[in-house]
Write an enzyme that holds these catalytic residues in place. Structure first.
Site, PDB file in Angstrom:
ATOM      1  N   SER A  13      24.127  78.802  63.697  1.00 42.58           N
ATOM      2  CA  SER A  13      23.290  79.748  63.555  1.00 42.58           C
ATOM      3  C   SER A  13      22.188  79.895  62.222  1.00 42.58           C
ATOM      4  CB  SER A  13      23.900  80.517  64.437  1.00 42.58           C
ATOM      5  OG  SER A  13      22.323  81.778  64.411  1.00 42.58           O
ATOM      6  N   ASP A  50      19.577  78.806  75.276  1.00 38.45           N
ATOM      7  CA  ASP A  50      19.931  79.134  74.401  1.00 38.45           C
ATOM      8  C   ASP A  50      17.958  78.765  73.709  1.00 38.45           C
ATOM      9  OD1 ASP A  50      20.387  79.543  71.364  1.00 38.45           O
ATOM     10  OD2 ASP A  50      21.143  78.292  70.530  1.00 38.45           O
ATOM     11  N   HIS A  86      24.323  80.616  73.555  1.00 41.06           N
ATOM     12  CA  HIS A  86      23.678  80.272  71.757  1.00 41.06           C
ATOM     13  C   HIS A  86      25.357  81.062  71.967  1.00 41.06           C
ATOM     14  CE1 HIS A  86      21.970  80.607  68.036  1.00 41.06           C
ATOM     15  NE2 HIS A  86      23.025  81.762  67.403  1.00 41.06           N
TER      16      HIS A  86
END
Length: 303
Positions: A152, A244, A274
């Site tokens: 991320s 996601d 995610h």
């Protein structure tokens, strides 16, 4: 179809209370603590390793995981929107990668926003890479074989660092990007399709704005990876997740790297969302992803 393990995992973390003070920073602290409190149930017990030691990398706290001496080094940068997360939240993931890959993993406790905005976190990553090159032998690792990765926000930091290393003529050997944050515009269609599964456009826009308060900087190469010339970037593994909001920008980045002549493997994990990759205790694909990363690092760096 959404993996039912994702739904089960979502119920494990307590929701921070909405504080009556309406102090955004106090609310941020509550969210950070909720993430810490959920580590055991989300990520499981510690995998014992021969070496797990905290390291001061020229002022940047890190944690080193290793199974042998003179191992290649994988520098890892946790996710959390540049505002959350610690070496603790990715501890089990780093242990598994170190165990399966034969690489030493150096997990970085970079400074977080809003206390420390851009470029503080990126500067910390650069400091750690310089430290590894200078002092790796003292740590018992081989700094001549060096990769970087992150999930991320950590994926964004990792790939920017890799590009900066390329520009300094000290290229890295590999990069691993797990659902990386690539686009400050949050313009991908996946935000509209899957934003309700743990990450939406509003929260991602807030993360970008918190990390880089000056809008003029959000489209420079040190913030937006697609604004850079990507030729000569290291071979890359990109992992994305079907449910996601960052799915499409990760895929777009894989395509851009390929167009620039960079060897890329892009794997999309279906049915997960995610943040799945660190939840080793509750999502089977988290363990599969960790082992994929370890296999790629082993092939790239170790043999």
């Amino acid at each position: 179809m959404l993996n039912p393990q994702v739904t089960a995992a979502a119920g494990l973390r307590s929701r921070p209370p909405v504080l009556s003070s309406a102090d955004p920073y106090e609310q941020l602290q509550a969210v950070r603590q909720a993430m810490i409190d959920a580590i055991e149930v989300e990520t499981g017990p510690e995998l014992p390793l021969p070496v797990v030691v905290d390291v001061d990398a020229d002022g940047v706290p890190c944690r080193l995981y290793a199974t042998r001496t003179d191992a290649p080094v994988f520098v890892y940068l946790h996710g959390g929107g540049w505002c959350y997360g610690t070496v603790e939240t990715v501890d089990r993931l780093c242990r598994r990668i170190a165990d399966r890959s034969g690489c030493a993993v150096l997990s970085v406790e970079y400074r977080l926003a809003p206390e420390h905005v851009f470029p503080a976190a990126q500067d910390d990553v650069d400091t750690v890479l310089a430290f590894v090159r200078k002092s790796g032998a003292d740590l018992g690792v081989d700094p001549s074989r060096l990769a970087i990765g992150g999930d991320s926000a950590g994926g964004q930091l990792a790939t920017v660092a890799a590009r900066r290393q390329r520009d300094q003529a000290t290229p890295l050997d590999h990069q691993v990007l797990i659902y990386p944050a690539i686009d400050p515009m949050t313009a991908s269609e996946s935000y509209d399709e899957v934003g309700s599964y743990g990450l939406d456009r509003a929260s991602m826009k807030l993360a970008w704005e918190t990390y880089v308060p000056d809008p003029r900087l959000r489209f420079t190469p040190d913030v937006a990876p697609l604004a850079a010339d990507l030729a000569g970037m290291p071979p890359t593994l990109i992992i994305t997740a079907e449910y996601d909001a960052l799915r499409d920008e990760g895929a777009d980045y894989a395509d851009a790297l390929l167009a620039a002549g960079v060897p890329v493997v892009h794997t999309r994990y279906m049915g997960v969302n995610h943040g799945f990759a660190r939840k080793l205790a509750v999502i089977d694909d988290a363990r599969v992803a960790a082992d994929q990363i370890a296999s790629v690092l082993r092939a790239s760096l170790c043999f």
